[in-house]
Scaffold this motif. Structure first.
Motif, short mmCIF file in Angstrom:
data_model
loop_
_atom_site.label_atom_id
_atom_site.label_comp_id
_atom_site.label_asym_id
_atom_site.label_seq_id
_atom_site.Cartn_x
_atom_site.Cartn_y
_atom_site.Cartn_z
N ALA A 225 0.83 -1.21 0.00
CA ALA A 225 0.00 0.00 0.00
C ALA A 225 0.86 1.26 0.00
N ARG A 230 -0.80 4.55 -1.39
CA ARG A 230 -2.11 4.49 -0.74
C ARG A 230 -2.05 4.81 0.75
N VAL A 234 -4.14 12.42 5.76
CA VAL A 234 -5.52 12.74 5.40
C VAL A 234 -6.07 13.73 6.42
N ASP A 237 -13.20 15.23 7.17
CA ASP A 237 -14.25 15.95 6.44
C ASP A 237 -15.29 16.41 7.46
N PHE A 265 -15.82 7.34 6.36
CA PHE A 265 -15.98 6.80 5.02
C PHE A 265 -16.28 7.97 4.09
N VAL A 266 -15.34 8.31 3.22
CA VAL A 266 -15.48 9.42 2.27
C VAL A 266 -15.44 8.84 0.87
N ASP A 267 -16.58 8.86 0.19
CA ASP A 267 -16.70 8.18 -1.10
C ASP A 267 -16.25 6.73 -0.93
N ARG A 268 -15.20 6.32 -1.66
CA ARG A 268 -14.74 4.95 -1.55
C ARG A 268 -13.50 4.83 -0.66
N GLU A 269 -13.17 5.91 0.03
CA GLU A 269 -12.00 5.91 0.90
C GLU A 269 -12.39 5.65 2.34
N ILE A 270 -11.53 4.96 3.05
CA ILE A 270 -11.62 4.88 4.50
C ILE A 270 -10.49 5.75 5.05
N ARG A 271 -10.84 6.85 5.67
CA ARG A 271 -9.84 7.77 6.21
C ARG A 271 -9.68 7.51 7.71
#
Length: 309
Positions: A225, A230, A234, A237, A265-271
């Motif tokens: 990653a 990746r 970050v 939000d 969970f932001v769109d398809r990201e896990i922050r």
């Protein structure tokens, strides 16, 4: 001489200059070329290349500097002359090669008047050696350079240049992806290391500290990653709900550790925003800690046995 962009901050004068990172970044090549350039532009410059232990000249940067002189067709006509134990530079300057472990408080005085000191493999330099070296390289306009692949946060060079850097110090991190001339043969070595020895990959190739967790379950996945970009910084939000995932530990001296990950969970990201851990504390302690860190409105998600507690 062409310079990789990552090293550009080191081109301006500074008392301390450092470059840390993994294999294949070109750190040593950069400093070897900068030493030659400085010798060309400052006639009579006295320079020393230092290692903690230097049993033979083969352990030093001498061979690399000689290769750079040949690569750029710089020789006696330009004022450089290579001898067995030193390299003469324009205007009666010189580059010498020393092992700090051999120096005493008295013998180190021989380096007074030297205006460049390049510490190679600086991760091995002892606190004693740094204490001897720093006040000795004190001529007007003198600079101390360090290149190293970090081992531990507690190594003297990391404490000096990454922990609490001296005023005006310039320190960069450089890895294989920052080297525009990174050779294909080394890239294959890097890929093989990622496949066969993921526990050590981050230290060897990404400049991470040596891991004490050899055999960790997710070492290879984390290394992959990081290689693919990746893993990074970050920000939270403000419009999206935070979630705190708990791995419950009990209270008392013999309790298991309590671990809490805070994520969005932001769109398809896990922050992943935060992590909290403790042993032997009551639940109210962790609630207060979440609030203190700005996660007071987080949705708390318990494991399957959370109802028991």
């Amino acid at each position: 001489m062409p310079t990789a962009e990552v090293f550009a901050p080191l081109l301006d004068p500074a008392r301390y200059k450092g470059a840390h990172g993994g294999r294949g970044s070109g750190k040593s090549h950069f400093f070897a070329e900068m030493l030659i350039e400085d010798a060309l532009s400052e006639r009579g410059l006295l320079s020393v290349c230092i290692r903690e232990v230097q049993k033979t000249l083969a352990d030093s940067a001498k061979r690399l500097i000689e290769a750079k002189l040949a690569e750029h067709r710089i020789g006696e006509a330009d004022g450089f002359k290579v001898w067995r134990e030193r390299i003469e530079t324009p205007g009666d300057g010189v580059i010498i090669f020393n092992g700090m472990a051999d120096h005493t408080a008295e013998s180190i005085k021989s380096l007074e008047g030297f205006r460049r000191a390049w510490i190679e493999e600086a991760q091995t330099l002892s606190a004693r050696s740094l204490t001897l070296l720093r006040p000795t390289i004190r001529a007007e306009g003198s600079e101390i350079w360090a290149s190293w692949n970090p081992r531990r946060k507690t190594d003297p060079i990391d404490l000096l240049l990454r922990g609490s850097p001296p005023t005006g110090a310039v320190v960069v991190q450089a890895n294989w992806r920052d080297n525009p001339w990174f050779p294909a043969v080394l890239d294959q070595e890097r890929r093989d290391c990622l496949r066969d020895d993921p526990d050590q990959y981050d230290h060897i190739w990404e400049g991470g500290y040596v891991s004490a967790l050899t055999g960790a379950y997710f070492a290879k996945h984390l290394a992959t990653a990081k290689t693919e970009g990746r893993i990074g910084k970050v920000v939270a939000d403000p419009l999206i709900r935070r979630r705190a995932y708990w791995d419950l530990g009990g209270a008392g001296a013999s309790a298991d550790a309590m671990a809490i990950w805070v994520a969005q969970f932001v769109d398809r990201e896990i922050r992943v925003l935060d992590y909290i851990e403790g042993v032997g504390q009551v639940l109210a302690h962790y609630v207060a800690e979440l609030r203190a860190r700005g996660h007071g409105e987080a949705l708390c998600v318990l494991p399957h046995d959370g109802v028991n507690t």
